[in-house]
Design an enzyme around this catalytic site. Structure first.
Site, PDB file in Angstrom:
ATOM      1  CG  ASP A 166      -1.721   1.276   1.348  1.00  0.00           C
ATOM      2  OD1 ASP A 166      -2.472   1.557   0.397  1.00  0.00           O
ATOM      3  OD2 ASP A 166      -1.609   1.994   2.356  1.00  0.00           O
ATOM      4  CD  GLU A 250      -3.082   1.744  -2.936  1.00  0.00           C
ATOM      5  OE1 GLU A 250      -4.001   2.212  -2.269  1.00  0.00           O
ATOM      6  OE2 GLU A 250      -1.925   2.184  -2.908  1.00  0.00           O
ATOM      7  CB  CYS A 314     -12.584  -4.085   9.417  1.00  0.00           C
ATOM      8  SG  CYS A 314     -11.905  -5.230  10.625  1.00  0.00           S
ATOM      9  CB  CYS A 317     -15.116  -8.202  10.996  1.00  0.00           C
ATOM     10  SG  CYS A 317     -15.512  -6.444  10.893  1.00  0.00           S
ATOM     11  CB  CYS A 333     -12.967  -2.628  12.978  1.00  0.00           C
ATOM     12  SG  CYS A 333     -14.532  -3.259  12.342  1.00  0.00           S
ATOM     13  CB  CYS A 336     -14.821  -6.807  14.817  1.00  0.00           C
ATOM     14  SG  CYS A 336     -13.280  -6.396  13.965  1.00  0.00           S
ATOM     15  CG  ASP A 343      -0.497   3.735   5.700  1.00  0.00           C
ATOM     16  OD1 ASP A 343      -1.509   4.140   5.093  1.00  0.00           O
ATOM     17  OD2 ASP A 343       0.335   4.497   6.218  1.00  0.00           O
TER      18      ASP A 343
HETATM   19 ZN   LIG Z   1     -13.790  -5.357  11.967  1.00  0.00          ZN
END
Ligand SMILES: [Zn+2]
Length: 382
Positions: A166, A250, A314, A317, A333, A336, A343
Site C-alpha cells: 500500500d 494499487e 476492516c 471482519c 473497526c 469488531c 496502512d
Molecule cells: Zn472489523
C-alpha cells in the site's frame, strides 16, 4: 554534448508548438512519421541543424510522440516547452556492440555520434546487449549516461505467498506482512537547509551570481534525494520479487481520485506544511517507479487492484465504514474493534483482493471460495 541537448530541445519545442495550433475540429497534428519527413526538409534548409546528429533530432521527436501517447493514455500531463538547464538530454539508438567498452573496473567509454569517445564512471552493472542509451545533464550540472536495459526478471520463490503493498500516507509503503517502509529522502537538517535555500532563491535577483549559486545548491540537494529514492526502489523491488509469488499493488490510474478523500497529512514539527509539500511529490515519484520496476522484475506476478475502499474496510471482519479510519495512522473497526496500522490494514486488503480472496458485496456470495484460514474481506462492487 550540450549542443546535442540544444538540438533535442529545439526539435522538441517545435513539436510542442506544432501541436499547440491544434484545435478541436481541425485535422490531427502531424505524427512521428510526418514530423520525421519535415525534419529532413528542415535539415536541408538549415546548415546548423544539418551539422547536428540526425539520431539525436529524430529521437527527440520519438520522445515527444511517446509523451503525447502518455498524455492520451491519461497517465501523464501534456508535454510542454523545454528550457535550457532543465531536463537536458538526448538519446542515441542503433548502438553497435563495439560502441560501449570497459576500460577498467570503474571506467567505461561510450561512442557518442559527432562527439567521439566519452569516458564515464561505470557505477552499475549493464546486463545484455546495449541497444540504446540516454545522456542527460541534471540540474546540478552532472552528466549521466543510462543504458537501456530492462532488468532481468527474478524467478518466483514458488511458495504461493501473496503480498499486498500500500502506498501509505504516514509511511512510504506498507506491506501486508506488517512491515512499513520509508523512502529515505532528505534528513531533517537537509530539509531545513533546502527550505532556507528555496526562500533565498525567491528573494535573489534574476540573473545574479548569487541566484546561480543558490540554484546549484538546491539542485545538489534534490539530486541527493533522488539518488536515495532510486536506490530504495531498486532494493525494495528486488526484495519483493524474490520473496513473494504474487505482489498486489494499487492501480495508479484510479489511485489519486480515491486518495483525495483521505485528507491531508498532519504531523507535529517545524515547517510541517512546507515539508509535507516537499514529501508529496517525492513519494509519488518513488511509487510510480517502484511499480514499474516490480513489473519488470516480476513479470506476470504483479496484480493491480482498485484502491477504492481499501483504507476503509476492516481486514478482520470485512466491515466498511469511513469512520473505521480513526486517523491517518490508526485503523479501528467500529464493528469488531480490530485495531491496526491504517496502512498495513489497507495493504492486507490489497493482498486479499490480489489473491482473489475478496468477497463480492456486503454479505453477498464469495467471488472466490472462502478457503482461506483468515477472515474474509467484504468488497463492495463498484
Ligand atoms: Zn472489523
Amino acid at each position: 554534448m550540450a549542443e546535442h541537448c540544444g538540438h533535442a530541445r529545439f526539435v522538441w519545442n517545435l513539436a510542442v508548438e506544432q501541436h499547440s495550433y491544434w484545435k478541436p475540429g481541425r485535422k490531427s497534428a502531424p505524427g512521428f512519421a510526418e514530423q520525421c519527413r519535415q525534419l529532413t526538409e528542415a535539415r536541408l534548409e538549415f546548415e546548423w541543424l544539418r551539422n547536428g546528429s540526425i539520431i539525436v533530432q529524430q529521437q527527440a521527436l520519438k520522445d515527444f510522440a511517446q509523451a503525447m501517447a502518455n498524455f492520451f493514455g491519461t497517465t501523464h500531463r501534456k508535454p510542454t516547452w523545454r528550457k535550457r538547464g532543465r531536463g537536458d538530454g538526448f538519446r542515441i539508438v542503433a548502438v553497435k556492440p563495439g560502441d560501449v567498452r570497459r576500460l577498467s573496473r570503474h571506467v567505461g567509454e561510450v561512442r557518442v555520434p559527432k562527439v567521439g569517445w566519452v569516458r564515464f564512471r561505470w557505477s552499475r552493472a549493464v546486463s545484455g546487449d546495449v541497444k540504446s542509451y540516454r545522456i542527460t545533464r541534471d540540474a546540478a550540472g552532472r552528466w549521466h549516461v543510462a543504458f537501456a536495459a530492462v532488468p532481468e526478471s527474478i524467478p518466483a520463490p514458488g511458495t504461493g505467498e501473496v503480498v499486498g503493498v500500500d502506498r501509505g500516507v504516514t509511511v512510504s509503503a506498507a506491506l501486508s506482512t506488517g512491515g512499513v517502509e520509508t523512502v529515505p529522502g532528505l534528513r531533517e537538517g537537509e530539509k531545513d537547509r533546502l527550505l532556507r535555500l528555496l526562500r533565498k532563491l525567491a528573494r535573489a535577483q534574476r540573473g545574479s551570481n548569487r541566484r546561480g549559486r543558490v540554484k546549484a545548491a538546491v539542485a545538489r540537494l534534490k539530486a541527493r534525494e533522488s539518488d536515495r529514492r532510486k536506490d530504495w526502489v531498486e532494493k525494495t523491488s528486488t526484495r519483493l520479487a524474490r520473496a513473494f509469488d504474487v505482489i498486489g499493488v494499487e492501480d495508479l490510474k484510479i489511485l489519486d481520485m480515491a486518495r483525495s478523500a483521505r485528507g491531508t497529512l498532519e504531523m507535529p514539527g517545524t515547517n510541517v506544511r512546507q515539508k509535507a509539500g516537499l514529501n508529496r511529490g517525492v513519494l509519488a515519484a518513488g511509487w510510480g517507479r517502484l511499480v514499474t520496476r516490480l513489473e519488470q522484475k516480476a513479470p506476470g506476478r504483479v496484480v493491480k487492484v482498485s484502491p477504492r475502499f481499501t483504507s476503509q474496510i476492516c481486514n478482520a471482519c470485512g466491515n466498511r465504514a469511513p469512520e473505521n479510519r480513526e486517523s491517518q495512522a490508526v485503523f479501528r473497526c467500529r464493528a469488531c474493534g480490530h485495531q491496526a496500522n491504517a496502512d498495513v490494514n489497507a495493504a492486507r486488503n490489497i493482498r486479499d483482493i490480489a489473491a482473489g480472496r475478496a468477497v463480492n458485496a456486503r454479505g453477498g456470495d464469495p467471488v472466490a471460495g472462502p478457503v482461506n484460514r483468515e477472515p474474509q474481506l467484504v468488497l463492495l462492487s463498484g
